[in-house]
Design a protein around this motif. Structure first.
Motif, PDB file in Angstrom:
ATOM      1  N   VAL A  92      54.206  38.952  48.759  1.00 48.24           N
ATOM      2  CA  VAL A  92      54.118  38.965  47.297  1.00 48.24           C
ATOM      3  C   VAL A  92      53.150  37.878  46.805  1.00 48.24           C
ATOM      4  N   ALA A  93      53.297  36.638  47.385  1.00 45.97           N
ATOM      5  CA  ALA A  93      52.411  35.529  46.964  1.00 45.97           C
ATOM      6  C   ALA A  93      50.958  35.841  47.296  1.00 45.97           C
ATOM      7  N   SER A  94      50.741  36.360  48.509  1.00 48.49           N
ATOM      8  CA  SER A  94      49.366  36.670  48.915  1.00 48.49           C
ATOM      9  C   SER A  94      48.777  37.736  48.015  1.00 48.49           C
ATOM     10  N   ARG A  95      49.606  38.743  47.714  1.00 44.79           N
ATOM     11  CA  ARG A  95      49.104  39.812  46.854  1.00 44.79           C
ATOM     12  C   ARG A  95      48.762  39.258  45.469  1.00 44.79           C
ATOM     13  N   THR A  96      49.653  38.371  44.976  1.00 41.57           N
ATOM     14  CA  THR A  96      49.384  37.774  43.648  1.00 41.57           C
ATOM     15  C   THR A  96      48.114  36.927  43.668  1.00 41.57           C
ATOM     16  N   LYS A  97      47.979  36.106  44.738  1.00 37.28           N
ATOM     17  CA  LYS A  97      46.793  35.241  44.835  1.00 37.28           C
ATOM     18  C   LYS A  97      45.522  36.066  44.955  1.00 37.28           C
ATOM     19  N   VAL A  98      45.582  37.099  45.774  1.00 41.84           N
ATOM     20  CA  VAL A  98      44.401  37.956  45.939  1.00 41.84           C
ATOM     21  C   VAL A  98      44.045  38.623  44.619  1.00 41.84           C
ATOM     22  N   GLU A  99      45.091  39.093  43.910  1.00 37.84           N
ATOM     23  CA  GLU A  99      44.819  39.732  42.624  1.00 37.84           C
ATOM     24  C   GLU A  99      44.207  38.735  41.635  1.00 37.84           C
ATOM     25  N   THR A 100      44.763  37.464  41.634  1.00 40.36           N
ATOM     26  CA  THR A 100      44.218  36.438  40.727  1.00 40.36           C
ATOM     27  C   THR A 100      42.771  36.108  41.066  1.00 40.36           C
ATOM     28  N   MET A 101      42.482  35.872  42.377  1.00 37.70           N
ATOM     29  CA  MET A 101      41.118  35.555  42.790  1.00 37.70           C
ATOM     30  C   MET A 101      40.181  36.717  42.509  1.00 37.70           C
ATOM     31  N   THR A 102      40.673  37.909  42.746  1.00 39.08           N
ATOM     32  CA  THR A 102      39.833  39.079  42.473  1.00 39.08           C
ATOM     33  C   THR A 102      39.489  39.156  40.994  1.00 39.08           C
ATOM     34  N   THR A 103      40.493  38.870  40.136  1.00 38.96           N
ATOM     35  CA  THR A 103      40.245  38.888  38.692  1.00 38.96           C
ATOM     36  C   THR A 103      39.230  37.807  38.302  1.00 38.96           C
ATOM     37  N   ALA A 104      39.417  36.561  38.881  1.00 37.35           N
ATOM     38  CA  ALA A 104      38.495  35.459  38.569  1.00 37.35           C
ATOM     39  C   ALA A 104      37.083  35.780  39.056  1.00 37.35           C
ATOM     40  N   HIS A 105      36.998  36.317  40.278  1.00 41.12           N
ATOM     41  CA  HIS A 105      35.678  36.657  40.813  1.00 41.12           C
ATOM     42  C   HIS A 105      35.011  37.744  39.982  1.00 41.12           C
ATOM     43  N   LYS A 106      35.811  38.700  39.539  1.00 44.48           N
ATOM     44  CA  LYS A 106      35.238  39.729  38.690  1.00 44.48           C
ATOM     45  C   LYS A 106      34.726  39.144  37.372  1.00 44.48           C
ATOM     46  N   ALA A 107      35.528  38.198  36.801  1.00 42.15           N
ATOM     47  CA  ALA A 107      35.092  37.558  35.549  1.00 42.15           C
ATOM     48  C   ALA A 107      33.817  36.749  35.760  1.00 42.15           C
ATOM     49  N   GLU A 108      33.777  35.957  36.880  1.00 46.15           N
ATOM     50  CA  GLU A 108      32.577  35.169  37.171  1.00 46.15           C
ATOM     51  C   GLU A 108      31.375  36.061  37.417  1.00 46.15           C
ATOM     52  N   LEU A 109      31.609  37.155  38.164  1.00 46.87           N
ATOM     53  CA  LEU A 109      30.519  38.092  38.415  1.00 46.87           C
ATOM     54  C   LEU A 109      30.024  38.707  37.117  1.00 46.87           C
ATOM     55  N   SER A 110      30.972  39.002  36.234  1.00 44.78           N
ATOM     56  CA  SER A 110      30.584  39.553  34.934  1.00 44.78           C
ATOM     57  C   SER A 110      29.786  38.548  34.123  1.00 44.78           C
ATOM     58  N   ARG A 111      30.249  37.256  34.162  1.00 43.36           N
ATOM     59  CA  ARG A 111      29.521  36.210  33.417  1.00 43.36           C
ATOM     60  C   ARG A 111      28.107  36.033  33.970  1.00 43.36           C
ATOM     61  N   LEU A 112      28.020  35.967  35.322  1.00 46.37           N
ATOM     62  CA  LEU A 112      26.695  35.818  35.928  1.00 46.37           C
ATOM     63  C   LEU A 112      25.800  37.009  35.611  1.00 46.37           C
ATOM     64  N   GLN A 113      26.394  38.182  35.595  1.00 49.37           N
ATOM     65  CA  GLN A 113      25.602  39.366  35.270  1.00 49.37           C
ATOM     66  C   GLN A 113      25.086  39.295  33.837  1.00 49.37           C
ATOM     67  N   ARG A 114      25.981  38.789  32.937  1.00 53.88           N
ATOM     68  CA  ARG A 114      25.535  38.638  31.546  1.00 53.88           C
ATOM     69  C   ARG A 114      24.406  37.619  31.435  1.00 53.88           C
ATOM     70  N   GLN A 115      24.526  36.485  32.203  1.00 49.16           N
ATOM     71  CA  GLN A 115      23.447  35.482  32.194  1.00 49.16           C
ATOM     72  C   GLN A 115      22.154  36.074  32.720  1.00 49.16           C
ATOM     73  N   VAL A 116      22.273  36.813  33.838  1.00 45.88           N
ATOM     74  CA  VAL A 116      21.074  37.438  34.395  1.00 45.88           C
ATOM     75  C   VAL A 116      20.444  38.377  33.381  1.00 45.88           C
ATOM     76  N   ASP A 117      21.299  39.153  32.718  1.00 51.79           N
ATOM     77  CA  ASP A 117      20.775  40.064  31.704  1.00 51.79           C
ATOM     78  C   ASP A 117      20.115  39.309  30.561  1.00 51.79           C
ATOM     79  N   SER A 118      20.777  38.150  30.157  1.00 48.76           N
ATOM     80  CA  SER A 118      20.207  37.356  29.067  1.00 48.76           C
ATOM     81  C   SER A 118      18.876  36.744  29.457  1.00 48.76           C
ATOM     82  N   VAL A 119      18.833  36.159  30.693  1.00 51.59           N
ATOM     83  CA  VAL A 119      17.573  35.570  31.166  1.00 51.59           C
ATOM     84  C   VAL A 119      16.496  36.629  31.297  1.00 51.59           C
TER      85      VAL A 119
END
Length: 548
Positions: A92-119
């Protein structure tokens, strides 16, 4: 009977023991029936007893082993239950951690993609903007080159005029040395390179036309005796003499600008004996000593490149004469004398200055140090400083184009200036310190030229600072990759004086100003060009002497 005791049989399973016992019983019965021998009966009874005990022992051991195995099985089941619970929690903990990291990585990837698009979106605009700025800089550089060419032509013209002026000055000095001040053969036309300004004279010039009056007022010098007798107010600068009669109001009082200051009189008449200009002493064929003049702010100071301009004309000299300040006459003989000149539109926005040539126990020792924020071409500014020393005819110059300089200056009361010369043949480090108690020595607020307000109360001066000067020779250290002080005593070991000149100006001065010279290119290379040229010529002469 004398039969051997029975040997116990090995333990048998319970069923086997029972079988044996049954068989024994049957045998015994049969035997009983068949024989009534007491020995046989006793043996059979013993065998039956042993079989019963063995059967009982085996049963107890089996029960104990069974109980132990059951206990171990129970413990094993509990352990397995705990492990299964831990495993579930871990999953359960691993699944929660993986889900949290996946969400954070998706958010960071989205932010970086927005920066790339802006640049990516702004790159075209930025490229066009940078291209325009580059084009503008190229245009400014072309304009600066044109101005530099024009200034060089003006420099050559000024150089020719200076050569003519030097010849005239030499003739004037020779004439003045041959004649007394009262000699009737003295010709004012010999003093044409010098100026007297704002003078009111009793000379009758009604018969002269306006052009002749203007020429005489601006470019004609007078015999010193005639000047004292005929001039009411003004001043006159001769090669080795200063004269002045100033009637006005005390400029240290701010009400003087409104015509409310105390009326004041300042008359002065003094002769000047030069010792050091700005450079090394040189000796001519008749063993006369003079100073080889250099430009204090670099050779580009002759042009309209830097703002303002600065030239030290006499780093060290001696003055003999009198000063009349409001009726009090001060007489002096061989007093330390210093002179410099500033010109341009206005003073820097921020500056400091230290000067002293009255050190205890030293006959010919003078230090001039200063710096500030000045204007340079293309609307830029830079903060620079320098420390220079004249000592027994030798000039030590630490300027931004031959080394570096650091300063640590308080709004009022403390000046610490350190300069190093790390190029050329004369490597050295100089440090001058000046201090004063602000309550005892508050200084005098003076007017200075400003860009927007004309002459304004913009600086503070005093000539009562406790001043010290030290000078060390430097050498290059290969291990640390820098210049270090040479072992042994310094060239000047903490010379001291209580007559140091100090100044701060511009501002506002809210805090301590601590910084280091940072001269910008290409001005640094341009100003250093004469030094590079002299170094090349020296190496060439050294090689020729070696070949000879």
């Amino acid at each position: 009977a004398a039969a051997d005791p029975p040997v116990p049989s090995p333990p048998l399973p319970r069923s086997t023991a029972a079988t044996v016992a049954t068989e024994g019983d049957s045998s015994g019965t049969s035997s009983t029936n068949q024989s009534s021998d007491p020995a046989v009966a006793a043996d059979s009874q013993a065998r039956q007893t042993i079989a019963d005990e063995v059967s009982l022992l085996i049963e107890r051991q089996v029960q104990a082993e069974t109980q132990r195995l059951r206990s171990q099985l129970s413990d094993a089941r509990q352990t397995i239950s705990c492990l299964q619970s831990d495993l579930q929690q871990t999953r359960v903990a691993s699944r929660t951690k993986v889900e949290t990291m996946t969400t954070a990585h998706k958010a960071e990837l989205s932010r970086l993609q927005r920066q790339v698009d802006s640049v990516s979106a702004s790159s075209t605009t930025d490229h066009a903007k940078l291209k325009g700025e580059v084009q503008s800089l190229r245009s400014d550089l072309s304009s600066a080159r044109s101005r530099l060419t024009e200034m060089h032509a003006k420099y050559q013209k000024a150089k020719r005029m200076a050569k003519q002026r030097d010849g005239m000055i030499k003739n004037i000095i020779e004439t003045m040395q041959q004649q007394d001040d009262s000699s009737p053969s003295f010709s004012p036309s010999q003093m044409e390179p010098y100026y007297r300004m704002g003078e009111e004279s009793d000379v009758d010039d009604d018969d002269d036309d306006d052009d002749e009056k203007e020429d005489r007022r601006m470019i004609t010098a007078m015999d010193p005796t005639d000047w004292r007798e005929k001039v009411k107010t003004g001043f006159q600068v001769l090669p080795n003499r200063l004269q002045g009669k100033l009637n006005g109001r005390n400029g240290a009082e701010r009400d003087a600008l409104l015509g409310k200051g105390a009326p004041s009189i300042c008359d002065f008449d003094m002769s000047i004996t030069p010792l050091s200009g700005w450079g090394d002493d040189v000796r001519d064929d008749v063993d006369r000593t003079s100073s080889k003049q250099r430009s204090t702010a670099g050779w580009l100071a002759s042009f309209a490149v830097f703002e303002p301009h600065w030239q030290v004309t006499l780093a060290d000299a001696r003055a003999t004469g009198t000063v009349n300040w409001n009726g009090t006459i001060y007489e002096f003989d061989d007093a330390p004398f210093y002179a410099e000149k500033n010109w341009g539109g206005s003073f820097p926005s921020h500056w400091y200055w230290v000067q002293c040539n009255a050190f205890d126990g030293y006959d010919r020792l003078s230090v001039t140090a200063g710096g500030g924020t000045r204007k340079i071409p293309l609307g830029k500014t830079e903060s620079l400083g320098m420390v220079s020393v004249h000592y027994d005819g030798v000039f030590y110059e630490a300027v931004p184009w031959t080394g570096d300089m650091e300063w640590d200056v308080d709004p009022w009361g403390r000046w610490i200036l350190t300069g190093r010369c790390t190029s050329g043949t004369r490597l050295f480090e100089a440090q001058v310190k000046a201090t004063c108690n602000p309550e005892i020595t508050p200084g005098v607020t003076l007017r200075a030229p400003t860009k927007d307000n004309g002459l304004a109360y913009f600086c503070r001066d005093s000539f009562l600072a406790d001043t010290s000067l030290s000078l060390w020779q430097l050498r290059w250290d290969e291990e640390i990759g820098d210049h270090v002080r040479v072992d042994g005593p310094p060239i000047i070991d903490c010379a001291t004086s209580k007559q140091g000149g100090i100044e701060i100006g511009g501002g506002p001065w809210w805090d301590t100003w601590k910084s280091k010279s940072n001269m910008k290119e290409p001005m640094k290379t341009l100003v250093a060009f004469p030094y590079l040229k002299r170094g090349i010529l020296k190496r060439g002469r050294k090689k020729r002497n070696t070949y000879n």
